[in-house]
Scaffold this motif. Sequence first.
Motif, PDB file in Angstrom:
ATOM      1  N   UNK A 275       0.824  -1.199   0.000  1.00 32.99           N
ATOM      2  CA  UNK A 275       0.000   0.000   0.000  1.00 32.99           C
ATOM      3  C   UNK A 275       0.861   1.253   0.000  1.00 32.99           C
ATOM      4  N   UNK A 276       0.307   2.312  -0.574  1.00 29.76           N
ATOM      5  CA  UNK A 276       0.938   3.638  -0.605  1.00 29.76           C
ATOM      6  C   UNK A 276      -0.065   4.646  -0.057  1.00 29.76           C
ATOM      7  N   UNK A 277       0.407   5.832   0.230  1.00 25.38           N
ATOM      8  CA  UNK A 277      -0.491   6.894   0.671  1.00 25.38           C
ATOM      9  C   UNK A 277      -0.292   8.121  -0.209  1.00 25.38           C
ATOM     10  N   UNK A 278      -1.403   8.721  -0.604  1.00 26.39           N
ATOM     11  CA  UNK A 278      -1.366   9.958  -1.378  1.00 26.39           C
ATOM     12  C   UNK A 278      -1.779  11.102  -0.463  1.00 26.39           C
ATOM     13  N   UNK A 279      -1.000  12.182  -0.498  1.00 22.38           N
ATOM     14  CA  UNK A 279      -1.287  13.377   0.287  1.00 22.38           C
ATOM     15  C   UNK A 279      -1.509  14.528  -0.689  1.00 22.38           C
ATOM     16  N   UNK A 280      -2.738  15.001  -0.772  1.00 27.80           N
ATOM     17  CA  UNK A 280      -3.069  16.119  -1.652  1.00 27.80           C
ATOM     18  C   UNK A 280      -3.424  17.308  -0.765  1.00 27.80           C
ATOM     19  N   UNK A 281      -2.557  18.331  -0.798  1.00 24.52           N
ATOM     20  CA  UNK A 281      -2.706  19.460   0.114  1.00 24.52           C
ATOM     21  C   UNK A 281      -3.232  20.696  -0.603  1.00 24.52           C
TER      22      UNK A 281
ATOM     23  N   UNK B 157     -15.050  21.210  -1.021  1.00 30.04           N
ATOM     24  CA  UNK B 157     -14.542  20.968   0.315  1.00 30.04           C
ATOM     25  C   UNK B 157     -13.816  22.186   0.859  1.00 30.04           C
ATOM     26  N   UNK B 158     -13.264  22.023   2.038  1.00 29.09           N
ATOM     27  CA  UNK B 158     -12.533  23.106   2.685  1.00 29.09           C
ATOM     28  C   UNK B 158     -11.276  23.445   1.887  1.00 29.09           C
ATOM     29  N   UNK B 159     -10.956  24.710   1.819  1.00 29.64           N
ATOM     30  CA  UNK B 159      -9.757  25.126   1.087  1.00 29.64           C
ATOM     31  C   UNK B 159      -8.489  24.847   1.884  1.00 29.64           C
ATOM     32  N   UNK B 160      -8.604  24.685   3.196  1.00 29.80           N
ATOM     33  CA  UNK B 160      -7.443  24.490   4.069  1.00 29.80           C
ATOM     34  C   UNK B 160      -7.443  23.067   4.615  1.00 29.80           C
ATOM     35  N   UNK B 161      -6.820  22.154   3.836  1.00 32.68           N
ATOM     36  CA  UNK B 161      -6.855  20.739   4.227  1.00 32.68           C
ATOM     37  C   UNK B 161      -5.769  19.953   3.510  1.00 32.68           C
ATOM     38  N   UNK B 162      -5.565  18.721   4.003  1.00 31.87           N
ATOM     39  CA  UNK B 162      -4.758  17.721   3.293  1.00 31.87           C
ATOM     40  C   UNK B 162      -5.641  16.491   3.159  1.00 31.87           C
ATOM     41  N   UNK B 163      -5.859  16.061   1.925  1.00 29.62           N
ATOM     42  CA  UNK B 163      -6.609  14.834   1.673  1.00 29.62           C
ATOM     43  C   UNK B 163      -5.638  13.664   1.731  1.00 29.62           C
ATOM     44  N   UNK B 164      -6.042  12.627   2.468  1.00 29.35           N
ATOM     45  CA  UNK B 164      -5.214  11.437   2.654  1.00 29.35           C
ATOM     46  C   UNK B 164      -5.962  10.257   2.053  1.00 29.35           C
ATOM     47  N   UNK B 165      -5.270   9.535   1.169  1.00 29.18           N
ATOM     48  CA  UNK B 165      -5.913   8.388   0.524  1.00 29.18           C
ATOM     49  C   UNK B 165      -4.902   7.249   0.408  1.00 29.18           C
ATOM     50  N   UNK B 166      -5.358   6.060   0.740  1.00 31.13           N
ATOM     51  CA  UNK B 166      -4.528   4.860   0.594  1.00 31.13           C
ATOM     52  C   UNK B 166      -4.780   4.280  -0.782  1.00 31.13           C
ATOM     53  N   UNK B 167      -3.703   3.917  -1.459  1.00 35.26           N
ATOM     54  CA  UNK B 167      -3.805   3.303  -2.776  1.00 35.26           C
ATOM     55  C   UNK B 167      -2.937   2.052  -2.818  1.00 35.26           C
ATOM     56  N   UNK B 168      -3.296   1.129  -3.707  1.00 36.67           N
ATOM     57  CA  UNK B 168      -2.487  -0.062  -3.938  1.00 36.67           C
ATOM     58  C   UNK B 168      -1.578   0.162  -5.135  1.00 36.67           C
ATOM     59  N   UNK B 169      -0.584  -0.663  -5.237  1.00 34.68           N
ATOM     60  CA  UNK B 169       0.350  -0.530  -6.358  1.00 34.68           C
ATOM     61  C   UNK B 169      -0.158  -1.225  -7.587  1.00 34.68           C
TER      62      UNK B 169
END
Length: 118
Positions: free
Chosen positions: A51-57, A106-118
């Motif tokens: 698993x990996x994690x994506x951080x979209x800020x 959504x809120x303009x001040x955030x970090x979206x966290x999502x788990x993804x597979x390879x």
Amino acid sequence: MPPAAAARETAPRAIDGGFSLPFPAGGSDLADQARGQLAPIVQRLKADDGLRVQLMAYAAGDGSSSSQARRVSLSRALAVRSYLIEQGIRSTRMDVRALGDTNRDGSADRVDVRIVGR
């Protein structure tokens, strides 16, 4: 195999819908509440090396300084990334995207966290 099918097979696939970590306007410090929200992510990443994690800020901008919003969003993403590294997650398993004031929902001040597979 057609190129489009090959691209779908190598693209990360979402494991869950993810969640958002709120930040105060202009701030980039990771709150204790956010650390608590990240605990299950840390457990899942430690349990499965595939698993990996994506951080979209994101960060609010006033329209005249999108570069400032991008810097703030980068600081937020790096704060989350640093916390995950402190918890034993390798940086090579993280994708960081500083998107500044490009938020459309959504809120303009955030970090979206999502788990993804390879």
